[in-house]
Scaffold this motif. Structure first.
Motif, PDB file in Angstrom:
ATOM      1  N   THR A 116      -1.900   1.869   3.324  1.00 16.14           N
ATOM      2  CA  THR A 116      -1.040   2.328   2.232  1.00 16.14           C
ATOM      3  C   THR A 116      -1.904   2.747   1.042  1.00 16.14           C
ATOM      4  O   THR A 116      -1.678   3.793   0.424  1.00 16.14           O
ATOM      5  CB  THR A 116      -0.050   1.228   1.814  1.00 16.14           C
ATOM      6  OG1 THR A 116       0.757   0.877   2.937  1.00 16.14           O
ATOM      7  CG2 THR A 116       0.841   1.696   0.679  1.00 16.14           C
TER       8      THR A 116
ATOM      9  N   ALA B 149       4.124   3.904   0.616  1.00 13.66           N
ATOM     10  CA  ALA B 149       3.402   4.906  -0.174  1.00 13.66           C
ATOM     11  C   ALA B 149       4.353   5.824  -0.945  1.00 13.66           C
ATOM     12  O   ALA B 149       3.890   6.658  -1.729  1.00 13.66           O
ATOM     13  CB  ALA B 149       2.492   5.734   0.736  1.00 13.66           C
TER      14      ALA B 149
ATOM     15  N   LEU C 290      -2.109   6.646  -0.431  1.00 16.32           N
ATOM     16  CA  LEU C 290      -1.854   6.985  -1.835  1.00 16.32           C
ATOM     17  C   LEU C 290      -3.046   7.686  -2.469  1.00 16.32           C
ATOM     18  O   LEU C 290      -2.895   8.660  -3.209  1.00 16.32           O
ATOM     19  CB  LEU C 290      -1.489   5.727  -2.621  1.00 16.32           C
ATOM     20  CG  LEU C 290      -0.055   5.251  -2.422  1.00 16.32           C
ATOM     21  CD1 LEU C 290       0.131   3.842  -2.966  1.00 16.32           C
ATOM     22  CD2 LEU C 290       0.921   6.217  -3.083  1.00 16.32           C
TER      23      LEU C 290
END
Length: 196
Positions: free
Chosen positions: A110, A147, A114
């Motif tokens: 995650t 995300a 991002l």
């Protein structure tokens, strides 16, 4: 595009090199990676060599795909792979990833997604970052949701994986979702309904 390295608090995302071949080969022996991604199955050492030595560097050179080896900053261990692929010249890219089995459940991917999304929006001129995975790939969907990807539905026969057509989930992340400007104005549909 010139190859670059991205960093987060815990991770280093850098282009693949031949130094990653052994770790990629080992990670891709995982049945879940072979089942849910488009990597070859069985996965041979020559597949890892092709990915690290040819496919990944060529993608950076021609601007078609940007593959990153995701490594932890603490111990330098390969945590996974993440790719951002150009889908169109109009600012649409697709993100895909896998996580090494022993590194799952720690939020690494995650964090990497991002980081790569922010880079895509600011460096590549991306206005729409798509995620897709075969229906049933719950861990990948969980990463996308964490995300901030908005799920947009299912595509019938949306993926060809090892000679079999499969349905996919699809989601998207926009620059505004991360508080970033886009390269073109976006006007979302409001109050529009389909004719009966």
């Amino acid at each position: 595009m010139e190859q670059i390295t991205l960093t987060t608090d815990r991770l280093l995302l850098r282009p693949f090199t031949s130094e990653d071949t052994d770790a990629v080969y080992e990670a891709c022996q995982d049945p879940d990676i072979q089942r849910w991604t488009v990597v070859p199955s069985p996965y041979a050492r020559s597949d890892a060599e092709f990915f690290t030595d040819r496919l990944s560097p060529d993608g950076w050179r021609d601007g078609s795909m940007y593959n990153f080896a995701v490594r932890t900053r603490e111990d330098g261990v390969l945590t996974g792979a993440l790719g951002v692929n150009r889908r169109s010249r109009s600012g649409t890219y697709e993100i895909g990833f896998w996580t090494a089995s022993e590194r799952r459940g720690r939020g690494y991917m995650t964090e990497a997604v991002l980081c790569a999304a922010r880079w895509s929006f600011t460096a590549l001129g991306c206005d729409r970052l798509e995620w897709r995975a075969e229906v049933g790939n719950v861990p990948s969907r969980a990463v996308a949701l964490r995300a901030g990807f908005r799920m947009e539905g299912e595509q019938r026969s949306g993926l060809l994986n090892k000679g079999v057509r499969r349905d996919t989930w699809v989601g998207a992340l926009l620059p505004a979702d991360l508080g970033l400007p886009g390269t073109a104005a976006y006007v979302p549909a409001t109050g529009v309904s389909a004719a009966p």
